[in-house]
Structure formats: C-alpha cells, structure tokens
Motif scaffolding. Structure first.
Motif, PDB file in Angstrom:
ATOM      1  N   LEU A  82      -5.507   4.393   8.958  1.00 22.94           N
ATOM      2  CA  LEU A  82      -4.344   3.967   8.292  1.00 22.94           C
ATOM      3  C   LEU A  82      -4.348   2.283   8.029  1.00 22.94           C
ATOM      4  O   LEU A  82      -4.306   1.610   9.251  1.00 22.94           O
ATOM      5  N   VAL A  83      -4.593   1.988   7.033  1.00 23.47           N
ATOM      6  CA  VAL A  83      -4.449   0.678   6.621  1.00 23.47           C
ATOM      7  C   VAL A  83      -3.207   0.102   6.313  1.00 23.47           C
ATOM      8  O   VAL A  83      -2.711  -1.080   6.689  1.00 23.47           O
ATOM      9  N   ALA A  84      -2.470   1.005   5.354  1.00 26.88           N
ATOM     10  CA  ALA A  84      -1.106   0.567   4.931  1.00 26.88           C
ATOM     11  C   ALA A  84      -0.380   1.671   4.670  1.00 26.88           C
ATOM     12  O   ALA A  84      -0.974   2.893   4.086  1.00 26.88           O
ATOM     13  N   LYS A  85       1.027   1.866   4.980  1.00 32.58           N
ATOM     14  CA  LYS A  85       1.608   3.028   4.745  1.00 32.58           C
ATOM     15  C   LYS A  85       1.876   3.100   3.217  1.00 32.58           C
ATOM     16  O   LYS A  85       2.155   4.302   2.794  1.00 32.58           O
ATOM     17  N   ARG A  86       2.232   1.958   2.511  1.00 31.41           N
ATOM     18  CA  ARG A  86       2.384   2.058   1.228  1.00 31.41           C
ATOM     19  C   ARG A  86       1.875   1.011   0.520  1.00 31.41           C
ATOM     20  O   ARG A  86       1.754  -0.173   0.734  1.00 31.41           O
ATOM     21  N   SER A  87       0.714   1.258  -0.610  1.00 33.91           N
ATOM     22  CA  SER A  87       0.032   0.400  -1.028  1.00 33.91           C
ATOM     23  C   SER A  87      -0.340   0.754  -2.496  1.00 33.91           C
ATOM     24  O   SER A  87      -0.129   2.002  -3.025  1.00 33.91           O
ATOM     25  N   GLY A  88      -0.659  -0.324  -3.348  1.00 35.06           N
ATOM     26  CA  GLY A  88      -1.300   0.061  -4.713  1.00 35.06           C
ATOM     27  C   GLY A  88      -2.737   0.158  -4.593  1.00 35.06           C
ATOM     28  O   GLY A  88      -3.242   0.352  -3.519  1.00 35.06           O
ATOM     29  N   ALA A  89      -3.465   0.362  -5.762  1.00 39.55           N
ATOM     30  CA  ALA A  89      -4.825   0.666  -5.812  1.00 39.55           C
ATOM     31  C   ALA A  89      -5.764  -0.269  -5.199  1.00 39.55           C
ATOM     32  O   ALA A  89      -5.276  -1.511  -5.441  1.00 39.55           O
ATOM     33  N   PRO A  90      -6.629  -0.116  -4.246  1.00 42.92           N
ATOM     34  CA  PRO A  90      -7.224  -1.173  -3.749  1.00 42.92           C
ATOM     35  C   PRO A  90      -8.624  -1.507  -4.337  1.00 42.92           C
ATOM     36  O   PRO A  90      -8.954  -0.881  -5.358  1.00 42.92           O
ATOM     37  N   SER A  91      -9.341  -2.759  -4.217  1.00 47.65           N
ATOM     38  CA  SER A  91     -10.324  -3.312  -4.724  1.00 47.65           C
ATOM     39  C   SER A  91     -11.239  -3.647  -3.606  1.00 47.65           C
ATOM     40  O   SER A  91     -10.979  -4.627  -2.833  1.00 47.65           O
ATOM     41  N   VAL A  92     -12.706  -3.339  -3.599  1.00 43.28           N
ATOM     42  CA  VAL A  92     -13.636  -3.498  -2.845  1.00 43.28           C
ATOM     43  C   VAL A  92     -14.387  -4.852  -3.210  1.00 43.28           C
ATOM     44  O   VAL A  92     -14.841  -4.970  -4.168  1.00 43.28           O
ATOM     45  N   SER A  93     -14.698  -5.691  -2.272  1.00 44.13           N
ATOM     46  CA  SER A  93     -15.120  -6.984  -2.534  1.00 44.13           C
ATOM     47  C   SER A  93     -16.809  -6.429  -2.979  1.00 44.13           C
ATOM     48  O   SER A  93     -17.304  -5.675  -2.264  1.00 44.13           O
ATOM     49  N   PRO A  94     -17.413  -7.392  -3.830  1.00 44.40           N
ATOM     50  CA  PRO A  94     -18.796  -7.298  -3.963  1.00 44.40           C
ATOM     51  C   PRO A  94     -19.855  -7.172  -3.059  1.00 44.40           C
ATOM     52  O   PRO A  94     -20.703  -6.279  -3.152  1.00 44.40           O
ATOM     53  N   ASP A  95     -19.449  -7.803  -1.749  1.00 43.21           N
ATOM     54  CA  ASP A  95     -20.257  -7.482  -0.788  1.00 43.21           C
ATOM     55  C   ASP A  95     -20.050  -6.526   0.278  1.00 43.21           C
ATOM     56  O   ASP A  95     -20.925  -6.250   1.382  1.00 43.21           O
TER      57      ASP A  95
END
Length: 270
Positions: A82-95
């Motif tokens: 679990l990273v966060a209980k409540r979150s918006g859409a994530p974005s993965v870094s280019p690397d």
C-alpha cells in the motif's frame, strides 16, 4: 470464479501502469487485479499477451495500480504494498524508478468533493515516499519526458485552474500558464484538461502535450508545446473534440461530433 464475483470484479476501476526498460504500458479496468485489504496481503498479478513476465526486464519493472476505492498499490514479485489509502491517478517516471501521485486526505471517500490534495513521489526500490507540495489542490501530475520536472494542475494557488510544475525533489515551483490572467475569459487564458483526464505527452520525447477540456459537447482539443525549461512555447486549440491520442507517426487522432455522428479526425502537430 463465481459469476457474481466476476461481475463485481469487472466493475472495479483499476489503473495499471507497467514499465519495462523505456516502454510504458497502461491499461484501465484490468479485471486480473484484485484489491488488497492491507499492505501485508499478497496480490497475484495475472499477466497475458504483451505483459508476460519473460518479455520484461525484471530490474526495470514497475507495477502500480489504483483500486475502486482510490487506494494506490505498488507490486513487486507478485506482492502488493500500500502506497496511499487515497490517491489520484499515478504517473511513472521515464527512468522507471519513481511514481508521482496526488494524495487525497485519508478521510476522503469516493463521491466526496476534492478540495485538498498534495503531490508525493514514491521510490519503488526503497519504498521511500516524499511529499512535494502541501496546502493546495495539486492534482493530475505527470512527468516531463526527461524526468526532470512534474507538470500538474491547481486552482487554489492562483485562483484560476492552471498548469504548474515542480522538480522531483519538490523544489523550483513554477506557474506554467495563466500567470498574468485574472479571469477565465481573459484572451491569454489557457484552459486545463477535463476533470481527471490528464494530458498525453508526445512520443519520442517531444515536449508537447494534448488534452481535451470538457466532457460536454463544448470540449476542445488543446495542444501545448514547451521549451527546455518547461516554459510555454505555444498553446492553441485544434477545435471541438474529445479523447485525443498520439499515433506512432506523431500525429493526433481525436473524436469530433459531426451532424450527430462521431468522426475520427487526424491532425499533424508540430
């Protein structure tokens, strides 16, 4: 699986973001991923087609997904954290090393108005989570193609919903659009994407984004290009339309309503 369980699982809104080397694959509504009840619970990720394990470079693999209750999980070796209980859409870094997301208050529930969000960056390798911003409504973050900055949106910071950017360490916060505007009908005002739709960066590390402005018939497809410092080089409309996407050729395809029918329009963007 029982038919009722299958239907229940299909209703879950799940976002999967997968990176192998420099390739990022995203899929929405993936029925294979089940929500974990706690960080200790294991989630087995069923893979198929282009996502077979043997086709990936294991040390460059990132899987993050968002459950129907907006909980954000990171998956490594088939186990979810679990990273966060409540979150918006994530974005993965280019690397492929970090994930940026907009953290909602833990008291927030699905259907509640979003009045406060803060940006966080999660390091998948060591599990460290750093808060980048606070006290505003920062949301819909996305990494720039070079991975040096994060583009996001906020209304509370200036009074008008605008694009902002910040470095991955939380430094050098900058207002990207509408800095000289006092109202939305100002000729220089640049609209932002429709709620929770975000932007799409051009392929081949071109510093250009496309997005659409509304879920209604008044929606426009917008294009914005940037210089090396993420200053706006140009911002313009492609006319009425929704759901733009980039092609491998570098053109943009979007949907436009013509005489009551949906028509696909393809435009070359420089």
């Amino acid at each position: 699986m029982h038919p009722n369980e299958s239907r229940s699982l299909a209703r879950r809104r799940t976002l999967v973001m997968w990176m192998a080397s420099s390739l990022a694959l995203a899929a929405c509504g993936a029925p294979e991923l089940e929500e974990a009840a706690s960080p200790q619970d294991a989630v087995v990720v069923q893979q198929s087609g282009a996502l077979e394990t043997e086709e990936l470079v294991a040390d460059r693999r990132i899987i993050v997904y968002l459950t129907g209750s907006q909980s954000l999980y990171s998956v490594q070796d088939g186990k979810a954290t679990l990273v966060a209980k409540r979150s918006g859409a994530p974005s993965v870094s280019p690397d492929g090393r970090e994930v940026v997301y907009a953290k909602l208050p833990d008291s927030w529930d699905v259907g509640d108005a979003v009045t406060r969000t803060e940006l966080h960056v999660y390091n998948v390798k060591n599990g460290k989570d750093d808060q980048l911003t606070s006290g505003h409504d920062d949301q819909d973050p996305s990494w720039t193609p070079d991975g040096k900055r994060i583009l996001f949106q906020s209304k509370k910071r200036s009074g008008l919903t605008s694009f902002w950017s910040v470095k991955g360490n939380g430094k050098d916060l900058d207002q990207v659009t509408n800095a000289g505007c006092t109202k939305a009908n100002d000729p220089a005002f640049v609209p932002t994407p429709a709620s929770s739709t975000g932007v799409q960066w051009a392929p081949n590390e071109r510093r250009i984004i496309v997005y659409f402005t509304s879920q209604t018939s008044d929606s426009e497809v917008r294009v914005m290009s940037f210089n090396q410092n993420l200053g706006v080089a140009s911002a313009y409309s492609l006319g009425k339309g929704t759901h733009p996407r980039w092609t491998e050729r570098g053109t943009v395809i979007f949907t436009r309503k013509v005489n009551g029918r949906d028509v696909q329009v393809e435009v070359s963007v420089q």
